[in-house]
Scaffold this active site. Structure first.
Site, mmCIF file in Angstrom:
data_model
loop_
_atom_site.group_PDB
_atom_site.id
_atom_site.type_symbol
_atom_site.label_atom_id
_atom_site.label_comp_id
_atom_site.label_asym_id
_atom_site.label_seq_id
_atom_site.Cartn_x
_atom_site.Cartn_y
_atom_site.Cartn_z
ATOM 1 N N GLN A 37 0.816 -1.213 0.000
ATOM 2 C CA GLN A 37 0.000 0.000 0.000
ATOM 3 C C GLN A 37 0.854 1.269 0.000
ATOM 4 O O GLN A 37 2.041 1.233 0.310
ATOM 5 C CB GLN A 37 -0.928 0.000 1.217
ATOM 6 C CG GLN A 37 -0.251 -0.228 2.560
ATOM 7 C CD GLN A 37 -1.106 -0.992 3.567
ATOM 8 O OE1 GLN A 37 -2.324 -1.056 3.439
ATOM 9 N NE2 GLN A 37 -0.477 -1.553 4.582
ATOM 10 N N GLU A 92 -0.597 1.042 13.782
ATOM 11 C CA GLU A 92 -0.166 2.205 14.583
ATOM 12 C C GLU A 92 0.340 1.797 15.964
ATOM 13 O O GLU A 92 1.013 2.562 16.641
ATOM 14 C CB GLU A 92 -1.316 3.204 14.801
ATOM 15 C CG GLU A 92 -1.985 3.744 13.567
ATOM 16 C CD GLU A 92 -3.294 3.003 13.280
ATOM 17 O OE1 GLU A 92 -3.349 1.772 13.529
ATOM 18 O OE2 GLU A 92 -4.235 3.643 12.809
ATOM 19 N N ASP A 112 0.581 -7.811 11.683
ATOM 20 C CA ASP A 112 0.188 -6.841 10.650
ATOM 21 C C ASP A 112 0.859 -7.273 9.354
ATOM 22 O O ASP A 112 1.983 -7.776 9.350
ATOM 23 C CB ASP A 112 0.615 -5.415 11.025
ATOM 24 C CG ASP A 112 -0.077 -4.374 10.162
ATOM 25 O OD1 ASP A 112 -0.950 -3.653 10.685
ATOM 26 O OD2 ASP A 112 0.240 -4.279 8.947
ATOM 27 N N ASP A 144 -0.093 -12.041 6.606
ATOM 28 C CA ASP A 144 -1.542 -11.941 6.455
ATOM 29 C C ASP A 144 -2.237 -12.485 7.715
ATOM 30 O O ASP A 144 -1.909 -13.591 8.177
ATOM 31 C CB ASP A 144 -1.950 -12.733 5.212
ATOM 32 C CG ASP A 144 -3.450 -12.801 5.078
ATOM 33 O OD1 ASP A 144 -4.110 -11.754 5.139
ATOM 34 O OD2 ASP A 144 -3.980 -13.926 4.934
ATOM 35 N N GLY A 145 -3.197 -11.736 8.218
ATOM 36 C CA GLY A 145 -3.886 -12.118 9.452
ATOM 37 C C GLY A 145 -4.625 -13.440 9.331
ATOM 38 O O GLY A 145 -4.717 -14.205 10.299
ATOM 39 N N ASP A 162 -8.254 -5.068 13.582
ATOM 40 C CA ASP A 162 -8.087 -3.639 13.265
ATOM 41 C C ASP A 162 -7.428 -3.509 11.905
ATOM 42 O O ASP A 162 -6.349 -2.946 11.774
ATOM 43 C CB ASP A 162 -7.226 -2.983 14.363
ATOM 44 C CG ASP A 162 -7.208 -1.468 14.246
ATOM 45 O OD1 ASP A 162 -8.112 -0.911 13.612
ATOM 46 O OD2 ASP A 162 -6.286 -0.846 14.801
ATOM 47 N N PRO A 171 -5.612 -5.355 0.638
ATOM 48 C CA PRO A 171 -5.066 -6.537 1.313
ATOM 49 C C PRO A 171 -5.967 -7.183 2.360
ATOM 50 O O PRO A 171 -5.597 -8.178 2.958
ATOM 51 C CB PRO A 171 -3.807 -5.979 1.988
ATOM 52 C CG PRO A 171 -4.097 -4.542 2.229
ATOM 53 C CD PRO A 171 -5.056 -4.098 1.162
#
Ligand code: SAM
Length: 312
Positions: A37, A92, A112, A144-145, A162, A171
């Site tokens: 991204q 974050e 993440d 990847d989650g 999140d 993604p």
């Protein structure tokens, strides 16, 4: 005509292809591209620093506590004794910060997709993560989650999602389907709680929120939609909490305040027993739309929002 003191630089929050919110900025702190991204950290005039991914505004320094306390605290306060927590996304580090406030938590696994977002946050958004990445209970990984949950043999008391909204070609759209939610459920302990950010509750764009709520209901015995106004987004933002045998609406103000006092380190700025009542009492138009929604989001035809910043 522009007044003399009108800022010359603006950034645009492409909420969708037909609705754009703009913020004046003092400057861009970081602008780069990762494998996944476009990443921007900017200093806004009104909201301090903010993170923007692929033209989507993620959170701002001055009101991120509203978003992150709303996402994390109801789930952890609801669970009787959360010790092991997973966070999917949350670059974050602010969702991680909120989880680590809980003294009962002895392991917080965060995954993440994008190492660059986390690196950027570590460097440019210190007030978001507040050192959470170096807490000894944190186990940080990148990937990847969905794959993380497939491969991981562990079970969690709470799972927090999140990730960015389910954008076409983005993604995260595979993390909002019934099949994904079934996987989440397999990774939860019997009293496990799952909380997700679930897009806007704007009357002009309620489809995603209502479909995600309906899809969760296919998998979990109890699904509780809730929402908080996020000033930076200029809209009421939707969340969902899903469990098989706990009910956040049965906790009264005093019980919540007591749990916060007993379990949470430091002062919360948004969430308490009174705010909890407001979060879980949605406006009538939202309740009506949720009760009407019949569509379930499956892997074979996943819901994908149009890329907001991309012109056709
Ligand atoms: N507050 C946000 C919002 O409004 O959408 C979400 C914040 S957080 C920065 C979103 C994070 O999700 C990003 O760091 C991104 O890299 C991560 N992400 C996106 N897709 C993912 C996936 N498939 N697995 C894990 N993390 C993902």
């Amino acid at each position: 005509m522009l007044k003399k003191d009108t800022p010359s630089r603006w950034i645009y929050d492409y909420f969708n292809q037909f609705e754009i919110h703009k913020h004046a900025i003092k400057g861009t702190i970081f602008h780069g591209e990762s494998e996944f991204q476009e990443i921007v950290v900017a200093e806004t005039e009104c909201f301090g620093r903010c993170l923007i991914l692929d033209n989507e505004f993620q959170s701002s320094e001055f009101d991120e506590y509203i978003y992150h306390e709303s996402l994390v605290q109801p789930a952890l306060i609801l669970h009787p004794d959360p010790t092991k927590v997973a966070i999917i996304g949350g670059g974050e580090g602010a969702a991680l910060r909120e989880v680590l406030r809980h003294q009962s938590v002895n392991k917080a696994m965060m995954v993440d997709l994008d190492e660059k977002v986390v690196e950027c946050s570590m460097k440019y958004l210190p007030s978001f993560h507040k050192g959470s990445y170096s807490d000894e209970r944190t186990v940080l990984s990148f990937g990847d989650g969905r794959k993380f949950l497939e491969d991981c043999g562990e079970k969690f008391d709470v799972i927090i999602m999140d990730v960015t909204c389910p954008l076409e070609g983005g993604p995260s759209y595979k993390l909002f389907t019934k099949e994904f939610y079934e996987l989440v459920k397999r990774r939860l302990t019997p009293q496990g709680v799952f909380a997700i950010q679930a897009s806007t509750t704007s009357p002009a764009a309620l489809y995603t929120y209502s479909v995600l709520n309906r899809t969760l209901q296919e998998v979990f015995a109890h699904v509780f939609p809730y929402a908080a106004h996020i000033p930076f987004f200029a809209m009421l933002w939707g969340f969902n909490l899903a469990t098989d045998n706990l009910d956040p609406t049965l906790l009264n103000r005093d019980e919540i305040d007591q749990r916060i006092a007993e379990r949470v380190k430091g002062d919360l700025s948004f969430y308490d027993g009174t705010t909890h009542q407001a979060l879980f009492n949605l406006p009538k138009y939202v309740r009506k739309e949720l009760s009407r929604q019949t569509h379930i989001n499956f892997d074979n035809s996943p819901l994908m929002e149009k890329y907001p910043g991309r012109s056709e």
